[in-house]
Design an enzyme around this catalytic site. Sequence first.
Site, PDB file in Angstrom:
ATOM      1  N   GLY A  97       0.814  -1.214   0.000  1.00  0.00           N
ATOM      2  CA  GLY A  97       0.000   0.000   0.000  1.00  0.00           C
ATOM      3  C   GLY A  97       0.848   1.265   0.000  1.00  0.00           C
ATOM      4  O   GLY A  97       0.557   2.234  -0.699  1.00  0.00           O
ATOM      5  N   CYS A  98       1.930   1.242   0.783  1.00  0.00           N
ATOM      6  CA  CYS A  98       2.798   2.416   0.891  1.00  0.00           C
ATOM      7  C   CYS A  98       3.566   2.647  -0.404  1.00  0.00           C
ATOM      8  O   CYS A  98       3.802   3.789  -0.804  1.00  0.00           O
ATOM      9  CB  CYS A  98       3.748   2.254   2.072  1.00  0.00           C
ATOM     10  SG  CYS A  98       2.845   2.147   3.647  1.00  0.00           S
ATOM     11  N   THR A  99       3.945   1.559  -1.068  1.00  0.00           N
ATOM     12  CA  THR A  99       4.637   1.675  -2.349  1.00  0.00           C
ATOM     13  C   THR A  99       3.695   2.279  -3.380  1.00  0.00           C
ATOM     14  O   THR A  99       4.066   3.205  -4.106  1.00  0.00           O
ATOM     15  CB  THR A  99       5.141   0.288  -2.820  1.00  0.00           C
ATOM     16  OG1 THR A  99       6.083  -0.187  -1.864  1.00  0.00           O
ATOM     17  CG2 THR A  99       5.787   0.374  -4.190  1.00  0.00           C
TER      18      THR A  99
END
Length: 155
Positions: free
Chosen positions: A44-46
């Site tokens: 998700g952060c990527t």
Amino acid sequence: MSIEEGMDAPAFELPASGGRSVSLAAMKGQPFVLYFYPKADTSGCTKEACDFQEALPALQGLGLAVIGVSPDPMKPIEKFAEKYGLAFPLASDAEKTVAQAYGTWVEKSMYGRTYMGMERSTFLIDRDGRVAKVWRKVKVPGHAKAVMEAAKALG
């Protein structure tokens, strides 16, 4: 503490990727996006970081800078920034003082157990250092686009 739209943004100063340092004072006079993410190089952060990187030219065209903040130490942040060619600074809030000031270090729960963690949140800060818009519990798909629409409204 809850940060509301119209409030002064809490001051911060953090080490960031590429040997940089980011602070509210240094951003005075320039609107910017301050987003908090849980962990470098997770799916998700990527996706969120890559979406902001993709939107960066358009955001910069509106005069906005982007700063990402996570509780990770600098080493994984540097690797993450390099791996995905992220041009904007990713800051390390290892002490979680900035996350606490912005109310993004919160109690979360997974599989019935509770723990403290970073809430995926974004703050649009205007050129006067005031919070123009707040997004809490961000869902990544379409988020960078929503931030851009709000940034256009800043004028």
